[in-house]
Design a protein around this motif. Structure first.
Motif, PDB file in Angstrom:
ATOM      1  N   LEU A  16       0.741  -1.318  -0.093  1.00 30.21           N
ATOM      2  CA  LEU A  16       0.105   0.002   0.056  1.00 30.21           C
ATOM      3  C   LEU A  16       0.691   1.357   0.104  1.00 30.21           C
ATOM      4  O   LEU A  16       0.515   2.007  -0.854  1.00 30.21           O
ATOM      5  N   ASP A  17       1.932   1.098   0.934  1.00 30.65           N
ATOM      6  CA  ASP A  17       2.816   2.308   0.949  1.00 30.65           C
ATOM      7  C   ASP A  17       3.650   2.872  -0.343  1.00 30.65           C
ATOM      8  O   ASP A  17       3.576   3.754  -0.806  1.00 30.65           O
ATOM      9  N   LYS A  18       3.836   1.488  -1.283  1.00 25.31           N
ATOM     10  CA  LYS A  18       4.465   1.539  -2.492  1.00 25.31           C
ATOM     11  C   LYS A  18       3.527   2.169  -3.518  1.00 25.31           C
ATOM     12  O   LYS A  18       3.706   3.080  -4.611  1.00 25.31           O
ATOM     13  N   LEU A  19       2.222   1.665  -3.516  1.00 30.05           N
ATOM     14  CA  LEU A  19       1.174   2.368  -4.219  1.00 30.05           C
ATOM     15  C   LEU A  19       1.070   3.693  -4.264  1.00 30.05           C
ATOM     16  O   LEU A  19       0.813   4.535  -5.120  1.00 30.05           O
ATOM     17  N   LEU A  20       0.889   4.250  -2.951  1.00 32.67           N
ATOM     18  CA  LEU A  20       0.554   5.584  -2.454  1.00 32.67           C
ATOM     19  C   LEU A  20       1.630   6.578  -2.969  1.00 32.67           C
ATOM     20  O   LEU A  20       1.523   7.532  -3.479  1.00 32.67           O
ATOM     21  N   GLU A  32      -9.130  12.497  -4.107  1.00 31.24           N
ATOM     22  CA  GLU A  32      -9.263  11.576  -2.783  1.00 31.24           C
ATOM     23  C   GLU A  32      -8.969  10.345  -3.108  1.00 31.24           C
ATOM     24  O   GLU A  32      -9.199   9.927  -4.148  1.00 31.24           O
ATOM     25  N   ILE A  33      -8.122   9.761  -2.142  1.00 35.43           N
ATOM     26  CA  ILE A  33      -7.934   8.238  -2.063  1.00 35.43           C
ATOM     27  C   ILE A  33      -8.427   7.684  -0.926  1.00 35.43           C
ATOM     28  O   ILE A  33      -8.191   8.171   0.416  1.00 35.43           O
ATOM     29  N   ILE A  34      -9.388   6.815  -1.158  1.00 33.61           N
ATOM     30  CA  ILE A  34     -10.229   6.242  -0.022  1.00 33.61           C
ATOM     31  C   ILE A  34      -9.660   4.844   0.437  1.00 33.61           C
ATOM     32  O   ILE A  34      -9.735   4.040  -0.505  1.00 33.61           O
ATOM     33  N   ILE A  35      -8.975   4.774   1.240  1.00 32.59           N
ATOM     34  CA  ILE A  35      -8.638   3.523   1.769  1.00 32.59           C
ATOM     35  C   ILE A  35      -9.507   2.782   2.750  1.00 32.59           C
ATOM     36  O   ILE A  35      -9.798   3.312   3.928  1.00 32.59           O
ATOM     37  N   LYS A  50       0.820   9.429   6.884  1.00 33.40           N
ATOM     38  CA  LYS A  50       2.112   9.725   6.250  1.00 33.40           C
ATOM     39  C   LYS A  50       1.859  10.510   4.935  1.00 33.40           C
ATOM     40  O   LYS A  50       2.384  11.346   4.682  1.00 33.40           O
ATOM     41  N   TRP A  51       1.020   9.855   4.002  1.00 37.08           N
ATOM     42  CA  TRP A  51       0.871  10.354   2.667  1.00 37.08           C
ATOM     43  C   TRP A  51      -0.148  11.454   2.672  1.00 37.08           C
ATOM     44  O   TRP A  51       0.015  12.202   1.812  1.00 37.08           O
ATOM     45  N   LEU A  56      -1.109  14.036  -0.508  1.00 35.77           N
ATOM     46  CA  LEU A  56      -2.444  13.226  -0.827  1.00 35.77           C
ATOM     47  C   LEU A  56      -3.564  13.336  -0.150  1.00 35.77           C
ATOM     48  O   LEU A  56      -3.582  13.515   0.957  1.00 35.77           O
ATOM     49  N   ASN A  57      -4.905  13.512  -0.481  1.00 37.08           N
ATOM     50  CA  ASN A  57      -5.949  13.484   0.028  1.00 37.08           C
ATOM     51  C   ASN A  57      -6.455  12.237   0.476  1.00 37.08           C
ATOM     52  O   ASN A  57      -7.297  11.709  -0.063  1.00 37.08           O
ATOM     53  N   ILE A  58      -5.805  11.771   1.578  1.00 36.74           N
ATOM     54  CA  ILE A  58      -6.602  10.270   1.975  1.00 36.74           C
ATOM     55  C   ILE A  58      -7.584  10.120   2.958  1.00 36.74           C
ATOM     56  O   ILE A  58      -7.743  11.096   3.873  1.00 36.74           O
ATOM     57  N   VAL A  59      -8.493   9.409   2.568  1.00 41.06           N
ATOM     58  CA  VAL A  59      -9.534   9.085   3.570  1.00 41.06           C
ATOM     59  C   VAL A  59      -9.569   7.969   4.003  1.00 41.06           C
ATOM     60  O   VAL A  59      -9.442   6.804   3.324  1.00 41.06           O
ATOM     61  N   TYR A  60      -9.186   7.466   5.313  1.00 34.57           N
ATOM     62  CA  TYR A  60      -9.068   6.241   5.941  1.00 34.57           C
ATOM     63  C   TYR A  60     -10.484   5.738   6.459  1.00 34.57           C
ATOM     64  O   TYR A  60     -11.000   6.525   7.403  1.00 34.57           O
TER      65      TYR A  60
END
Length: 290
Positions: A16-20, A32-35, A50-51, A56-60
């Motif tokens: 996942l870290d590599k993909l982001l 947005e990137i919805i994880i 971190k990302w 990056l606009n991360i939604v966890y």
């Protein structure tokens, strides 16, 4: 026009870290990137944070451990006009999202787009002939569903081609279309087939394309080490897909039986090689599930 990316993951934080990191280098970023994580471990959440700090606009979002539930949660959260699903074990080339959005912008009749897997190897002549003879799953085919109810994922092409089945690692749809065609909760605990069956359902009334210039590498690690379980999933879900789409009726039922014979032969070959004695029984058990 903008794009929301949904990544359904389960404790695979290194990939996942590599993909982001790969997404951060795209020449067009998603809004947005919805994880959607099927667990709640600190590593995955930490990588999301971190990302988020790195632009990056991360939604966890944590979720039940179910791929289709995770996918549907992603659909509910997404605010983009296009929703793109990516597996957590892919690596994108730099213009992936721009290439996809250009298709949607240029053709209002297109409601789904997928890219091309660059490491998808063509099967040998003998293997391919066997898959075609017995109407089995083909990863280097024509993009349609076979009369056996199994998919023939399209081979790489030099131009856009209309298809009926998508690969779940890289499929995208217009959000308004997808919200009316969410993933079937029949696959809640056994995810095999949810991707191509959902895209097939949409393809019956909407145009889906595979394009050559949105390219990615797919490690495909989720398929290894669980083949006996996958055999059960395939048997169980294939029975459901055949019934749902009418493949188990009339003379076509004979084609399904013919295809099952070919699949059974493959499992027996593995059995006699000493690789996975549970394949046969799990697959039959799946087919017999009510």
């Amino acid at each position: 026009m903008n794009i929301s990316v949904v990544i359904c993951t389960l404790n695979n934080w290194q990939m996942l870290d590599k993909l982001l990191g790969c997404i951060s280098m795209q020449n067009l970023l998603p809004i947005e990137i919805i994880i959607v994580h099927g667990d709640n471990n600190p590593e995955t959440k930490s990588i999301s944070t971190k990302w988020n700090k790195n632009g990056l606009n991360i939604v966890y979002q944590s979720a039940p451990r179910s791929l289709v539930i995770q996918r549907n949660i992603g659909i509910d959260i997404a605010s983009g006009e296009i929703i793109c699903f990516l597996d957590d074990d892919v690596v994108l080339e730099q213009d992936y999202f721009r290439s996809i959005l250009e298709v949607y912008k240029s053709d209002s009749e297109v409601d789904g787009v997928q890219g091309t897997i660059t490491n998808n190897k063509k099967p040998s002549f003998i293997k391919n002939a066997y898959y075609e003879l017995f109407l089995l799953v083909n990863t280097y085919g024509n993009g349609k569903l076979k009369k056996s109810g199994l998919p023939s994922f399209h081979s790489p092409t030099s131009k856009p081609v209309e298809v009926m089945v998508f690969n779940g690692c890289m499929m995208s749809f217009r959000a308004n279309i997808l919200r009316n065609n969410k993933f079937d909760l029949f696959y809640e605990k056994n995810w095999w087939g949810d991707d191509f069956e959902t895209s097939l359902k949409i393809a019956k009334t909407h145009k889906l394309l595979q394009i050559p210039n949105a390219r990615l590498f797919h490690y495909g690690n989720a398929s290894f080490g669980r083949s006996a379980k996958l055999a059960y999933m395939q048997g169980r879900n294939l029975k459901y897909i055949r019934k749902k789409h009418g493949f188990d009726k009339g003379l076509n039922k004979l084609l399904c039986m013919w295809s099952d014979t070919g699949q059974l032969l493959l499992y027996f070959i593995l059995f006699f090689k000493g690789e996975g004695a549970d394949y046969v029984m799990n697959w039959i058990k799946g087919l017999r599930t009510k």
